[in-house]
Design a protein around this motif. Sequence first.
Motif, short mmCIF file in Angstrom:
data_model
loop_
_atom_site.label_atom_id
_atom_site.label_comp_id
_atom_site.label_asym_id
_atom_site.label_seq_id
_atom_site.Cartn_x
_atom_site.Cartn_y
_atom_site.Cartn_z
N PHE A 281 -1.46 -2.05 -42.88
CA PHE A 281 -1.44 -0.76 -42.17
C PHE A 281 -0.04 -0.15 -42.20
O PHE A 281 0.12 1.04 -42.49
CB PHE A 281 -1.91 -0.93 -40.72
CG PHE A 281 -1.79 0.35 -39.93
CD1 PHE A 281 -2.76 1.34 -40.06
CD2 PHE A 281 -0.72 0.57 -39.08
CE1 PHE A 281 -2.65 2.53 -39.35
CE2 PHE A 281 -0.59 1.76 -38.37
CZ PHE A 281 -1.56 2.74 -38.51
N ASN A 282 0.98 -0.96 -41.92
CA ASN A 282 2.35 -0.46 -41.92
C ASN A 282 2.76 0.05 -43.30
O ASN A 282 3.47 1.05 -43.41
CB ASN A 282 3.33 -1.55 -41.47
CG ASN A 282 3.26 -1.79 -39.98
OD1 ASN A 282 2.83 -0.93 -39.22
ND2 ASN A 282 3.66 -2.97 -39.56
N ASN B 148 0.19 -5.30 -38.36
CA ASN B 148 -0.51 -5.49 -39.63
C ASN B 148 0.32 -4.92 -40.78
O ASN B 148 0.60 -3.73 -40.82
CB ASN B 148 -1.88 -4.80 -39.54
CG ASN B 148 -2.70 -5.01 -40.78
OD1 ASN B 148 -2.48 -4.35 -41.78
ND2 ASN B 148 -3.64 -5.93 -40.70
N LEU C 124 0.71 1.26 -45.70
CA LEU C 124 0.00 2.52 -45.97
C LEU C 124 0.61 3.68 -45.18
O LEU C 124 0.80 4.78 -45.71
CB LEU C 124 -1.49 2.38 -45.66
CG LEU C 124 -2.27 1.50 -46.63
CD1 LEU C 124 -3.64 1.14 -46.05
CD2 LEU C 124 -2.43 2.17 -47.99
N LEU C 125 0.94 3.43 -43.93
CA LEU C 125 1.56 4.47 -43.10
C LEU C 125 2.95 4.84 -43.63
O LEU C 125 3.30 6.02 -43.71
CB LEU C 125 1.65 4.02 -41.65
CG LEU C 125 2.25 5.03 -40.66
CD1 LEU C 125 1.43 6.32 -40.64
CD2 LEU C 125 2.34 4.43 -39.27
#
Length: 142
Positions: free
Chosen positions: A84-85, A81, A87-88
């Motif tokens: 997600f990647n 995703n 944000l991380l």
Amino acid sequence: MVPEINIWAVLLATASSMVVGSIWYTRAVFGRYWMKAVGHTEESMKGSGTGAVIITIIVSFITATVLAGAAAIAQNFYGGNFLFNTLLTALILWAGFTAARMVTHDAFDRRPAGLTVLNLAHELVTILLMALIIGLFGISAL
């Protein structure tokens, strides 16, 4: 190989940095505390802040561009995703570069711990909002 970035996402992320800062440091939110902690007065705050705003826009654009590139690299490496990647990646970059360096500088500057926490939180909110925008836009501008 240059990572593919979405320029529209970068431009909106740059603008979001200005919005966060404008709200965060207003007197009604954290501005009064910030002014006291850094030693500013109403008098010292008078005058043009144009230079600081221009610098902030340039630096925010660089930050958003680097974040978009790092997110694209992370996406190519991990898959999955993109939101997600992104944000991380933002969280890791904030912890490893922004927070670590700011804590070090503030310790030597003997700044109040509350000021360091305030500025770290501001930077975290800013970079996570940038990541949210970049992650929702995706990699390609097409």
